[in-house]
Motif scaffolding. Sequence first.
Motif, PDB file in Angstrom:
ATOM      1  N   PHE A 201       2.489  10.306  -9.984  1.00 26.97           N
ATOM      2  CA  PHE A 201       1.924   9.890  -9.015  1.00 26.97           C
ATOM      3  C   PHE A 201       3.264   9.814  -7.950  1.00 26.97           C
ATOM      4  CE2 PHE A 201       1.938   6.762  -5.775  1.00 26.97           C
ATOM      5  CZ  PHE A 201       1.182   6.731  -5.251  1.00 26.97           C
ATOM      6  N   ASP A 202       4.534  10.047  -7.844  1.00 28.33           N
ATOM      7  CA  ASP A 202       5.851   9.579  -7.602  1.00 28.33           C
ATOM      8  C   ASP A 202       5.681  11.016  -6.957  1.00 28.33           C
ATOM      9  OD1 ASP A 202       6.045   7.738  -7.671  1.00 28.33           O
ATOM     10  OD2 ASP A 202       8.043   7.302  -9.572  1.00 28.33           O
TER      11      ASP A 202
ATOM     12  N   GLU B 192      -2.624  -2.351  -8.812  1.00 33.07           N
ATOM     13  CA  GLU B 192      -4.298  -2.441  -9.096  1.00 33.07           C
ATOM     14  C   GLU B 192      -4.607  -0.792  -9.049  1.00 33.07           C
ATOM     15  OE1 GLU B 192      -6.225  -4.795  -6.826  1.00 33.07           O
ATOM     16  OE2 GLU B 192      -4.255  -6.326  -7.303  1.00 33.07           O
ATOM     17  N   ALA B 193      -5.969  -0.348  -9.937  1.00 33.30           N
ATOM     18  CA  ALA B 193      -6.609   0.575  -9.770  1.00 33.30           C
ATOM     19  C   ALA B 193      -6.278   1.333  -8.542  1.00 33.30           C
ATOM     20  CB  ALA B 193      -7.963   0.369  -9.597  1.00 33.30           C
ATOM     21  N   ALA B 194      -6.429   2.591  -8.626  1.00 29.74           N
ATOM     22  CA  ALA B 194      -5.903   3.447  -6.721  1.00 29.74           C
ATOM     23  C   ALA B 194      -6.982   4.166  -6.825  1.00 29.74           C
ATOM     24  CB  ALA B 194      -4.270   4.630  -7.126  1.00 29.74           C
ATOM     25  N   ALA B 195      -7.187   3.693  -4.863  1.00 28.62           N
ATOM     26  CA  ALA B 195      -8.546   4.275  -4.567  1.00 28.62           C
ATOM     27  C   ALA B 195      -8.213   6.063  -4.363  1.00 28.62           C
ATOM     28  CB  ALA B 195      -8.489   3.968  -3.344  1.00 28.62           C
ATOM     29  N   VAL B 196      -9.157   6.996  -4.572  1.00 27.65           N
ATOM     30  CA  VAL B 196      -8.946   8.564  -4.291  1.00 27.65           C
ATOM     31  C   VAL B 196     -10.270   8.820  -3.647  1.00 27.65           C
ATOM     32  CG1 VAL B 196      -8.734  10.977  -5.474  1.00 27.65           C
ATOM     33  CG2 VAL B 196      -7.449   8.568  -6.707  1.00 27.65           C
TER      34      VAL B 196
ATOM     35  N   TRP C 281      -6.495  12.003  -0.929  1.00 26.06           N
ATOM     36  CA  TRP C 281      -5.258  10.783  -1.039  1.00 26.06           C
ATOM     37  C   TRP C 281      -5.485   9.859  -2.683  1.00 26.06           C
ATOM     38  CZ3 TRP C 281      -7.154   6.223  -0.687  1.00 26.06           C
ATOM     39  CH2 TRP C 281      -8.550   6.067  -0.256  1.00 26.06           C
ATOM     40  N   ILE C 282      -3.974   9.818  -2.459  1.00 23.34           N
ATOM     41  CA  ILE C 282      -4.515   8.350  -3.597  1.00 23.34           C
ATOM     42  C   ILE C 282      -3.842   7.232  -2.847  1.00 23.34           C
ATOM     43  CG2 ILE C 282      -2.704   9.211  -4.568  1.00 23.34           C
ATOM     44  CD1 ILE C 282      -3.994   8.558  -7.160  1.00 23.34           C
ATOM     45  N   ASP C 283      -4.575   5.998  -3.300  1.00 21.99           N
ATOM     46  CA  ASP C 283      -4.148   5.040  -2.456  1.00 21.99           C
ATOM     47  C   ASP C 283      -3.752   3.836  -3.638  1.00 21.99           C
ATOM     48  OD1 ASP C 283      -2.790   2.890  -1.530  1.00 21.99           O
ATOM     49  OD2 ASP C 283      -4.361   2.859   0.088  1.00 21.99           O
ATOM     50  N   ILE C 284      -1.886   3.385  -4.252  1.00 18.92           N
ATOM     51  CA  ILE C 284      -2.351   2.197  -5.402  1.00 18.92           C
ATOM     52  C   ILE C 284      -1.946   1.755  -4.510  1.00 18.92           C
ATOM     53  CG2 ILE C 284      -0.947   1.412  -6.850  1.00 18.92           C
ATOM     54  CD1 ILE C 284      -0.550   4.480  -7.916  1.00 18.92           C
ATOM     55  N   ALA C 285      -2.952  -0.081  -4.569  1.00 19.00           N
ATOM     56  CA  ALA C 285      -1.709  -1.181  -4.088  1.00 19.00           C
ATOM     57  C   ALA C 285      -1.505  -2.184  -4.806  1.00 19.00           C
ATOM     58  CB  ALA C 285      -3.400  -1.390  -2.818  1.00 19.00           C
ATOM     59  N   ASP C 286      -0.482  -2.333  -5.082  1.00 15.63           N
ATOM     60  CA  ASP C 286      -0.274  -2.973  -5.714  1.00 15.63           C
ATOM     61  C   ASP C 286      -0.191  -3.802  -7.275  1.00 15.63           C
ATOM     62  OD1 ASP C 286       0.539  -5.491  -3.479  1.00 15.63           O
ATOM     63  OD2 ASP C 286      -1.699  -6.132  -3.071  1.00 15.63           O
TER      64      ASP C 286
ATOM     65  N   MET D  32       0.612  -0.333   0.436  1.00 15.45           N
ATOM     66  CA  MET D  32      -0.096   0.354   0.205  1.00 15.45           C
ATOM     67  C   MET D  32       1.046   1.299  -0.015  1.00 15.45           C
ATOM     68  SD  MET D  32      -2.695   1.120   2.838  1.00 15.45           S
ATOM     69  CE  MET D  32      -1.902   1.801   4.007  1.00 15.45           C
ATOM     70  N   THR D  33       0.707   2.175  -1.067  1.00 14.60           N
ATOM     71  CA  THR D  33       1.259   3.765  -0.813  1.00 14.60           C
ATOM     72  C   THR D  33       0.265   4.315  -0.810  1.00 14.60           C
ATOM     73  OG1 THR D  33       3.574   2.052  -2.057  1.00 14.60           O
ATOM     74  CG2 THR D  33       3.023   4.615  -2.354  1.00 14.60           C
ATOM     75  N   VAL D  34       0.625   5.077  -0.080  1.00 14.72           N
ATOM     76  CA  VAL D  34      -0.229   6.563  -0.494  1.00 14.72           C
ATOM     77  C   VAL D  34       0.447   7.762  -0.075  1.00 14.72           C
ATOM     78  CG1 VAL D  34      -2.237   7.969   1.059  1.00 14.72           C
ATOM     79  CG2 VAL D  34      -2.370   5.456   1.596  1.00 14.72           C
ATOM     80  N   LYS D  35       0.076   8.504  -1.168  1.00 16.17           N
ATOM     81  CA  LYS D  35      -0.342   9.748  -1.634  1.00 16.17           C
ATOM     82  C   LYS D  35      -1.035  11.297  -1.634  1.00 16.17           C
ATOM     83  CE  LYS D  35       4.852   9.395  -3.157  1.00 16.17           C
ATOM     84  NZ  LYS D  35       5.967  10.120  -2.970  1.00 16.17           N
TER      85      LYS D  35
END
Length: 124
Positions: A108-109, A18-22, A11-16, A1-4
């Motif tokens: 994202f980065d 896949e589609a990122a939750a916002v 916030w945006i969370d890219i997990a593995d 899990m990577t949250v920025k």
Amino acid sequence: MTVKYSREHQWIDIADHEAAAVGITLHAQETLGDIVFVDLPPVGKVFRQGEVAAVVESVKTAADVFMPVSGEVVEVNEVLRSDPSLANRDPMGEDWFFKVLVSDMLEFDALLDEPAYTQYAQNA
């Protein structure tokens, strides 16, 4: 899990990969107060970073939800659409707004990490 985090309090969370939750940050939710309406984007719509993707209204005000990265919306949180007050309960978790396929990982980065966002939000 990577949250920025964005400077617009999303916030945006890219997990593995896949589609990122916002969603909106806790700071945004606390500033808005009790949320009473959420206008979510259509699935399949492509946004550029910084474009308005959704709108949230509270008893105090209305606010735009900006796309933190470029990409295509692949899912919206229908539960939140039917009961917007849920965004008051867990804005950083299960009460995400939409999911997006990120088209530019450099965007994202470049977003803020948690310590940088926390400091930014304290000064906002």
